[in-house]
Every structure is written in structure tokens, then in C-alpha cells.
Design a protein around this motif. Structure first.
Motif, short mmCIF file in Angstrom:
data_model
loop_
_atom_site.label_atom_id
_atom_site.label_comp_id
_atom_site.label_asym_id
_atom_site.label_seq_id
_atom_site.Cartn_x
_atom_site.Cartn_y
_atom_site.Cartn_z
N ILE A 25 0.68 -0.42 0.52
CA ILE A 25 0.42 0.08 -0.01
C ILE A 25 0.61 1.26 0.00
CG2 ILE A 25 -1.75 -0.81 1.57
CD1 ILE A 25 -0.88 0.80 3.89
N ALA A 26 1.89 1.24 0.02
CA ALA A 26 2.67 2.23 0.20
C ALA A 26 3.29 2.59 -1.64
CB ALA A 26 4.16 1.96 0.86
N PRO A 27 3.31 3.93 -1.53
CA PRO A 27 3.45 4.54 -3.37
C PRO A 27 4.77 4.75 -3.88
CG PRO A 27 3.62 6.75 -1.32
CD PRO A 27 3.23 4.76 -0.76
N ASP A 28 4.82 3.68 -3.93
CA ASP A 28 6.40 3.43 -4.40
C ASP A 28 6.34 2.37 -5.89
OD1 ASP A 28 8.79 3.22 -3.34
OD2 ASP A 28 9.33 1.88 -2.04
N LYS A 29 7.75 2.93 -6.69
CA LYS A 29 7.26 2.21 -8.04
C LYS A 29 7.72 0.75 -8.01
CE LYS A 29 11.02 5.66 -10.17
NZ LYS A 29 12.42 5.52 -10.75
N GLY A 30 7.30 -0.13 -8.65
CA GLY A 30 7.62 -1.24 -8.56
C GLY A 30 8.33 -2.20 -8.69
N SER A 31 9.82 -0.81 -9.08
CA SER A 31 11.52 -1.99 -8.80
C SER A 31 11.39 -1.88 -7.67
CB SER A 31 12.41 -1.87 -9.96
OG SER A 31 12.24 -0.15 -9.78
N GLY A 32 11.23 -0.97 -6.90
CA GLY A 32 11.66 -0.96 -5.26
C GLY A 32 10.95 -1.40 -4.28
N LEU A 33 9.66 -1.15 -5.12
CA LEU A 33 8.73 -2.71 -4.15
C LEU A 33 9.07 -4.12 -4.38
CD1 LEU A 33 6.17 -2.86 -2.33
CD2 LEU A 33 4.74 -2.93 -4.94
N ARG A 34 9.16 -4.57 -5.52
CA ARG A 34 9.98 -5.66 -5.64
C ARG A 34 11.21 -5.73 -5.17
NH1 ARG A 34 8.25 -4.90 -10.79
NH2 ARG A 34 10.19 -4.55 -11.51
N LYS A 35 11.87 -5.50 -4.56
CA LYS A 35 12.83 -4.86 -4.13
C LYS A 35 12.76 -5.02 -2.63
CE LYS A 35 16.40 -2.74 -7.01
NZ LYS A 35 17.14 -1.93 -7.18
N LYS A 36 11.98 -4.41 -1.97
CA LYS A 36 11.75 -4.21 -0.35
C LYS A 36 10.95 -5.54 -0.18
CE LYS A 36 10.96 0.54 0.23
NZ LYS A 36 10.51 1.79 0.54
N ILE A 37 9.87 -5.68 -0.82
CA ILE A 37 9.16 -7.22 -0.46
C ILE A 37 10.52 -8.21 -0.84
CG2 ILE A 37 7.87 -9.15 -1.45
CD1 ILE A 37 6.08 -6.57 -2.65
#
Length: 89
Positions: A25-37
């Protein structure tokens, strides 16, 4: 698995699920989100592995103690049997 282990596993699972939901739910780019996940999943896997290894060591130690105690009980039983056998001779 004992009650304490189930509770710890449940807490770890809830924490991982919460982290993933928070990232989604955080406003992030897809690539950044995938890295965080990926990082959160890796951290969760490491924590779970540590917990399993810790319990494995405890279980192995408990097994060794049980075997040692059983050998002592066997020896004691053999000694007592020998005494009883002698008393009937």
C-alpha cells in the motif's frame, strides 16, 4: 511442535504478512517495491531458519539426555534383576 514454537511461528508469519501489506500500500515504484518485498521475504526466511536450527539443537540435546538416562535405567534394572535372581538361587 510445542505451543511456544507455534506462537513464535505465528508472530513471525503475522509480522511478515504485515510488512508485505505495508509495502503493497506504500506509494513506491514497482522495482523498488519488488526489492523491498524480496528483502522482507529474505529476512523472514532467515528468522525462520534460525528458529528451526535453534529448536533442532535443543531437540538433539534432549534426545542425548534421554538416551543417557535410558542407559542408566537399563543398567540399574539389570543390577536389580541380578540381585533378585541371586536371592532365589
Amino acid at each position: 511442535m510445542n505451543k511456544k514454537g507455534k506462537i513464535v511461528l505465528g508472530i513471525l508469519g503475522a509480522a511478515a504478512a504485515g510488512a508485505v501489506i505495508g509495502l503493497l500500500i506504500a506509494p513506491d515504484k514497482g522495482s523498488g517495491l519488488r526489492k523491498k518485498i524480496a528483502k522482507a521475504a529474505n529476512d523472514f526466511a532467515c528468522d525462520l531458519t534460525d528458529m528451526v536450527m535453534s529448536n533442532r539443537d535443543k531437540l538433539s540435546h534432549a534426545k542425548d539426555q534421554i538416551v543417557k538416562e535410558a542407559k542408566g535405567l537399563k543398567s540399574d534394572a539389570e543390577t536389580r534383576f541380578g540381585r533378585v535372581k541371586e536371592s532365589f538361587s
